[in-house]
Design a protein around this motif. Structure first.
Motif, mmCIF file in Angstrom:
data_model
loop_
_atom_site.group_PDB
_atom_site.id
_atom_site.type_symbol
_atom_site.label_atom_id
_atom_site.label_comp_id
_atom_site.label_asym_id
_atom_site.label_seq_id
_atom_site.Cartn_x
_atom_site.Cartn_y
_atom_site.Cartn_z
ATOM 1 N N ARG A 117 24.299 9.740 -24.733
ATOM 2 C CA ARG A 117 23.833 11.127 -24.626
ATOM 3 C C ARG A 117 24.863 12.085 -25.219
ATOM 4 N N ARG A 118 26.132 11.842 -24.920
ATOM 5 C CA ARG A 118 27.205 12.692 -25.455
ATOM 6 C C ARG A 118 27.168 12.720 -26.981
ATOM 7 N N ASP A 119 26.795 11.576 -27.585
ATOM 8 C CA ASP A 119 26.774 11.455 -29.040
ATOM 9 C C ASP A 119 25.467 11.922 -29.672
ATOM 10 N N LEU B 31 27.624 7.937 -22.640
ATOM 11 C CA LEU B 31 28.275 8.025 -23.952
ATOM 12 C C LEU B 31 27.237 8.233 -25.054
#
Length: 192
Positions: free
Chosen positions: A69-71, A67
């Motif tokens: 990394r996604r952000d 999460l």
């Protein structure tokens, strides 16, 4: 001529009644659809959190790292395990601040107490030099834990915020929340 006007007036009234009925039916249908969509979203959230509750500790830490990394967080790595000194995930926010995360994957009916938050507070900045210490849990926090975190400027992500995070809300949205005033500290029922 009067008869024609009466027939036209009656036809207009009948048409208005039909139109009003259709409008009411359309509103009822739209309201029912809104309720159905809200329930569907609630069930999807519970289902996705069910997957979280089925994870083991390492999987939960990897999930939180993913999460981040996604952000847009960088240099994110899972460091949890024996001797981790309270850091399960370390990385950098998009603005360059160092992020240190403690993860607790507890059953939904449990809660994280003040002792866990105090322990994390003692190591996050002192040992790991965190600019932004974050505690992520798959359950709720007790009110004393929330009060302590608010005083120490720790970010708490409980099961509710975790659901939002999982659904696409960026982590940075949670960093300025007043955790002492947000959410609830009531435990979830085990069967929910």
């Amino acid at each position: 001529m009067v008869v024609v006007w009466v027939v036209v007036a009656l036809a207009a009234v009948a048409g208005a009644v039909v139109v009003a009925g259709l409008v009411r039916a359309g509103r009822r249908e739209a309201a029912a659809e809104r309720i159905r969509l809200a329930e569907q979203a609630r069930l999807q959230g519970v289902q996705s959190l069910d997957a979280v509750w089925r994870m083991n500790d390492q999987e939960f830490e990897e999930y939180v790292a993913m999460l981040c990394r996604r952000d847009g967080c960088t240099n994110v790595r899972r460091v949890g395990g024996a001797g981790d000194l309270g850091a399960d995930v370390i990385g950098y926010l998009p603005d360059g601040r160092k992020l240190v995360i403690q993860c607790k994957r507890y059953a939904r009916h449990r809660s994280v107490g003040s002792r866990d938050i105090q322990t994390f507070n003692g190591t996050a900045r002192a040992e790991h030099e965190a600019d932004v210490p974050v505690f992520v849990a798959s359950c709720k926090y007790t009110q004393p834990a929330r009060r302590f975190a608010a005083k120490q400027q720790l970010t708490l992500v409980d099961v509710d915020l975790l659901g939002f995070w999982n659904s696409g809300t960026p982590l940075t949205s949670f960093l300025s929340l007043d955790i002492n005033r947000s959410g609830t500290n009531r435990k979830l029922h085990p069967e929910l």
